[in-house]
Design a protein around this motif. Structure first.
Motif, PDB file in Angstrom:
ATOM      1  N   ALA A 358       8.992  12.689   5.096  1.00  0.00           N
ATOM      2  CA  ALA A 358       9.671  11.727   4.446  1.00  0.00           C
ATOM      3  C   ALA A 358       9.042  10.180   4.822  1.00  0.00           C
ATOM      4  CB  ALA A 358      10.973  11.653   5.217  1.00  0.00           C
ATOM      5  N   ARG A 359       8.259  10.073   6.091  1.00  0.00           N
ATOM      6  CA  ARG A 359       7.801   8.699   6.256  1.00  0.00           C
ATOM      7  C   ARG A 359       6.681   8.506   5.232  1.00  0.00           C
ATOM      8  NH1 ARG A 359       5.379  10.702  11.728  1.00  0.00           N
ATOM      9  NH2 ARG A 359       3.176  11.208  11.360  1.00  0.00           N
ATOM     10  N   ARG A 360       5.953   9.658   4.927  1.00  0.00           N
ATOM     11  CA  ARG A 360       4.944   9.183   3.787  1.00  0.00           C
ATOM     12  C   ARG A 360       5.404   8.882   2.539  1.00  0.00           C
ATOM     13  NH1 ARG A 360       2.598  14.039   5.903  1.00  0.00           N
ATOM     14  NH2 ARG A 360       3.178  15.117   3.942  1.00  0.00           N
ATOM     15  N   PRO A 364       6.801   3.656   1.509  1.00  0.00           N
ATOM     16  CA  PRO A 364       6.202   3.064   0.506  1.00  0.00           C
ATOM     17  C   PRO A 364       7.069   2.855  -0.687  1.00  0.00           C
ATOM     18  CG  PRO A 364       4.855   5.097   1.407  1.00  0.00           C
ATOM     19  CD  PRO A 364       6.179   5.090   2.020  1.00  0.00           C
ATOM     20  N   ASN A 365       7.918   3.800  -0.950  1.00  0.00           N
ATOM     21  CA  ASN A 365       8.957   3.577  -2.056  1.00  0.00           C
ATOM     22  C   ASN A 365      10.028   2.355  -1.680  1.00  0.00           C
ATOM     23  OD1 ASN A 365       7.946   5.436  -3.592  1.00  0.00           O
ATOM     24  ND2 ASN A 365       9.494   7.033  -2.941  1.00  0.00           N
ATOM     25  N   GLY A 370      11.386  -5.335  -4.376  1.00  0.00           N
ATOM     26  CA  GLY A 370      11.266  -6.505  -3.907  1.00  0.00           C
ATOM     27  C   GLY A 370      12.194  -6.594  -2.843  1.00  0.00           C
ATOM     28  N   ARG A 371      13.495  -6.368  -2.844  1.00  0.00           N
ATOM     29  CA  ARG A 371      14.227  -6.375  -1.717  1.00  0.00           C
ATOM     30  C   ARG A 371      13.798  -5.560  -0.231  1.00  0.00           C
ATOM     31  NH1 ARG A 371      19.622  -7.794  -1.056  1.00  0.00           N
ATOM     32  NH2 ARG A 371      20.774  -6.781   0.670  1.00  0.00           N
ATOM     33  N   GLY A 372      13.415  -4.507  -0.311  1.00  0.00           N
ATOM     34  CA  GLY A 372      12.698  -3.821   0.859  1.00  0.00           C
ATOM     35  C   GLY A 372      11.797  -4.322   1.171  1.00  0.00           C
ATOM     36  N   HIS A 373      10.598  -4.920   0.538  1.00  0.00           N
ATOM     37  CA  HIS A 373       9.609  -5.630   1.138  1.00  0.00           C
ATOM     38  C   HIS A 373       9.922  -6.954   1.709  1.00  0.00           C
ATOM     39  CE1 HIS A 373       6.029  -8.078   1.228  1.00  0.00           C
ATOM     40  NE2 HIS A 373       5.311  -7.065   1.098  1.00  0.00           N
ATOM     41  N   GLN A 374      10.979  -7.871   1.033  1.00  0.00           N
ATOM     42  CA  GLN A 374      11.752  -8.892   1.576  1.00  0.00           C
ATOM     43  C   GLN A 374      12.459  -8.852   2.948  1.00  0.00           C
ATOM     44  OE1 GLN A 374      14.919 -10.088  -0.599  1.00  0.00           O
ATOM     45  NE2 GLN A 374      15.071 -12.223   0.470  1.00  0.00           N
ATOM     46  N   THR A 375      12.926  -7.692   3.016  1.00  0.00           N
ATOM     47  CA  THR A 375      13.377  -7.268   4.530  1.00  0.00           C
ATOM     48  C   THR A 375      12.847  -7.073   5.363  1.00  0.00           C
ATOM     49  OG1 THR A 375      15.691  -6.415   3.554  1.00  0.00           O
ATOM     50  CG2 THR A 375      15.305  -5.608   5.426  1.00  0.00           C
ATOM     51  N   LEU A 376      11.839  -6.240   5.268  1.00  0.00           N
ATOM     52  CA  LEU A 376      10.828  -5.935   6.452  1.00  0.00           C
ATOM     53  C   LEU A 376       9.771  -7.195   6.771  1.00  0.00           C
ATOM     54  CD1 LEU A 376       9.668  -3.676   8.360  1.00  0.00           C
ATOM     55  CD2 LEU A 376       8.248  -2.956   6.518  1.00  0.00           C
ATOM     56  N   ALA A 377       9.363  -7.724   5.553  1.00  0.00           N
ATOM     57  CA  ALA A 377       8.519  -8.903   5.877  1.00  0.00           C
ATOM     58  C   ALA A 377       9.433 -10.078   6.642  1.00  0.00           C
ATOM     59  CB  ALA A 377       8.080  -9.497   4.509  1.00  0.00           C
TER      60      ALA A 377
END
Length: 607
Positions: A358-360, A364-365, A370-377
């Motif tokens: 699952a972590r693999r 990445p998904n 955009g929202r996922g990358h925004q949240t983690l960044a």
């Protein structure tokens, strides 16, 4: 009038304690820092200043002192599906994680605190704390001798780490857990370094956090559950090299270790951040797994939140209830960080096939959106965290959120940076209404910098006619033309009833603010002479540390000028798919929960 009876004693000369001392001294409050160590740490220890921490330093005109020494990294990678976090998308002048050893951060913060009038006493170990209605008495012992004495203060702040003497003396609980594995940390050279300047390499037997100092030296932190050892066993280069080879799958060529240690990490939070006239911040209040450079930054952000509030209460410029907002605002942030790092360490260290699969797939998904990358960044940069609004209403959405630096155009055509206006550590009212709100704030005198201006470009303030910005750069109020009463209510909440204006005391000497601009992307490291563990230029008695070879430059001709105090007077406003094993639903959920949630994050641009 402030007297020596209003003194604050800060216990602990780490980054949080030193930044707090500087903030109190800036406000004219007498402050003494007691530190058990005889000198600054000779080891690099924590490193990495987030974008939000650099923004806070910019609010005091000192960010360039730090960026000029650091190694700016504009991305980092996690090897679960080759997930890459791009910090160049941050809506900030600091699109980086600035790699700077803690020893250098402490040196710069201590210099500022002393310049402003703070006293630093080293070799002073606090062994007892008692308090009454009028103040606090600390029992102090000289480190390495039999001499003891007492210190009396109006307030005490414990910034003395996870084994806080202040917290323990007051009997404040510190519930949580200790993880069943330890971490080996070393500053070393590598014959075959990773391609990414910051990398979290996840393998079958554990994980590695690799960070490039920028001058040929690397920080390598290894958690290897296949080689359990007691904390008392010294870490060795051979052990580090073997663990790195196992996890990376090849020999990185570890050599010339500067410093190594082994420790267990914990997740804990104090049951309260305040007891009477005693407060806690940083690791004395919360500790967590060492992922994402969060600990050092949370400590400094705690200090910026507390400093202006404690100073205002001591000076009678704010009601006592303002101090309660310190824990109300900072505890939820710490809780989210503790939860996120705990979930992340469990997912990354799991040996269960469904979780590994699952972590693999999941991480990445998530980052592809955009929202996922925004949240983690936003989480990694510290820009995503915000505080609960103090009230409700149509304009409460901005309240409690970070206000990005904005260029303001004045009546004479000149421009000023909002960050520059915040240099003196006061509230700033940006009046876009033509003067209506400046009149409302006038009774509070020069404790509120009132600026009539227009915005130079689009910003979060564009939808409002007025913004009241706190000394730590968060929004205290935002309103439209008819919101004079809500502005007055906000001023009463944060500043109390206006007082008859007295002649202003001579301000503490504040160093001239410096031009601040984002550092350029790091250049390939070149071979540098081997540094010693602590950077202390101009101090011949202290050994140097792996000083990063950052190349941050001042690049903005429009950067803040030195005379922020002149803004106290109102300014006229002119007219205007894979073949891997399938992951179970539970495993997918567990990995998804390891991504921190920051509702309403405004930390990055939209993709």
């Amino acid at each position: 009038m402030i007297t020596s009876d209003d003194r604050v004693v800060v216990v602990g000369a780490g980054p949080g304690g030193l930044l707090l001392a500087g903030e109190l001294a800036l406000a004219g409050v007498p402050v003494t820092v007691l530190e058990r160590r005889a000198g600054r740490s000779a080891e690099s220890r924590a490193l990495g200043l987030q974008a939000r921490t650099l923004e806070l330093l910019q609010l005091r005109g000192i960010a360039q002192r730090f960026t000029s020494r650091g190694n700016p990294l504009d991305h980092f990678r996690v090897t679960v599906g080759s997930s890459r976090i791009d910090l160049r998308r941050l809506d900030s002048p600091f699109q980086q994680l600035n790699i700077l050893p803690q020893s250098q951060t402490e040196e710069l913060l201590e210099q500022r605190a002393v310049e402003l009038g703070a006293t630093i006493e080293r070799g002073a170990k606090v062994v007892g704390v008692r308090q009454d209605r009028d103040g606090v008495t600390l029992s102090v012992a000289a480190e390495g001798s039999d001499r003891t004495w007492e210190e009396h203060a109006a307030w005490v702040v414990g910034s003395d780490g996870s084994h806080s003497a202040v917290r323990e003396a007051l009997g404040i609980g510190f519930p949580g857990k200790t993880y069943p594995y330890n971490i080996v940390v070393g500053d070393v050279r590598l014959a075959k370094p990773p391609k990414d300047g910051m990398l979290i390499e996840v393998g079958k037997t554990g994980l590695v956090v690799a960070i490039d100092f920028g001058n040929g030296w690397w920080r390598m932190g290894v958690v290897d559950w296949s080689r359990p050892k007691e904390n008392s066993e010294p870490a060795t280069p051979q052990e580090l090299e073997e663990a790195l080879t196992t996890i990376f799958g090849y020999d990185l060529g570890v050599h010339d270790p500067l410093w190594m240690t082994r420790f267990k990490f914990q997740m804990r939070q104090a049951t309260t951040y305040r007891q009477g006239r005693a407060l806690l911040l940083g690791d004395a209040a919360h500790v967590h797994a060492p992922l994402g450079a969060q600990g050092l930054n949370m400590s400094m952000q705690d200090a910026m939140n507390l400093g202006w509030k404690l100073a205002a209460v001591i000076k009678g410029e704010a009601p006592g209830e303002v101090l309660d907002s310190f824990e109300r605002e900072r505890r939820p942030v710490a809780t989210r960080v503790l939860t996120a790092t705990d979930n992340a360490i469990q997912v990354m260290m799991s040996q269960k096939l469904p979780v590994r699969t699952a972590r693999r797939l999941v991480i990445p998904n998530i980052l592809k959106t955009g929202r996922g990358h925004q949240t983690l960044a936003g989480y990694v940069s510290g820009l995503a965290w915000h505080y609960p609004p103090a009230g409700e209403g149509p304009h409460a959405q901005l309240v409690g959120r970070r206000v990005p630096d904005t260029v303001l155009r004045l009546a004479d055509g000149a421009t000023r940076h909002l960050a520059e206006l915040l240099n003196p550590g006061r509230f700033v009212l940006v009046d876009l209404s033509g003067g209506r709100f400046s009149e409302v704030a006038a009774p509070w005198g020069d404790s509120v910098v009132r600026v009539q201006a227009q915005l130079s470009g689009r910003s979060p303030m564009s939808d409002y006619q007025g913004i009241l910005v706190r000394p730590d750069g968060y929004c205290a109020w935002a309103g439209g033309r008819s919101d004079s009463q809500t502005l007055r209510a906000a001023l009463l909440t944060w500043r109390g009833e206006p007082r008859p204006q007295q002649p202003a005391p001579k301000p503490a000497p504040e160093p001239a603010p410096e031009a601040v601009a984002p550092a350029p992307a790091p250049k390939p490291a070149t071979e540098a002479p081997a540094p010693a563990p602590t950077p202390a230029p101009k101090r011949a008695t202290e050994a140097p540390a792996p000083a990063p070879a950052g190349t941050a430059k001042s690049a903005a001709a429009s950067a803040p000028s030195a005379d922020a105090a002149a803004a106290a007077a109102p300014v006229a406003l002119p007219a205007r798919s894979s073949k891997q094993p399938r992951a179970t639903a539970r495993a997918r959920q567990q990995v998804s929960e390891s991504i921190p949630q920051a509702p309403g994050s405004t930390g990055t641009r939209r993709s």
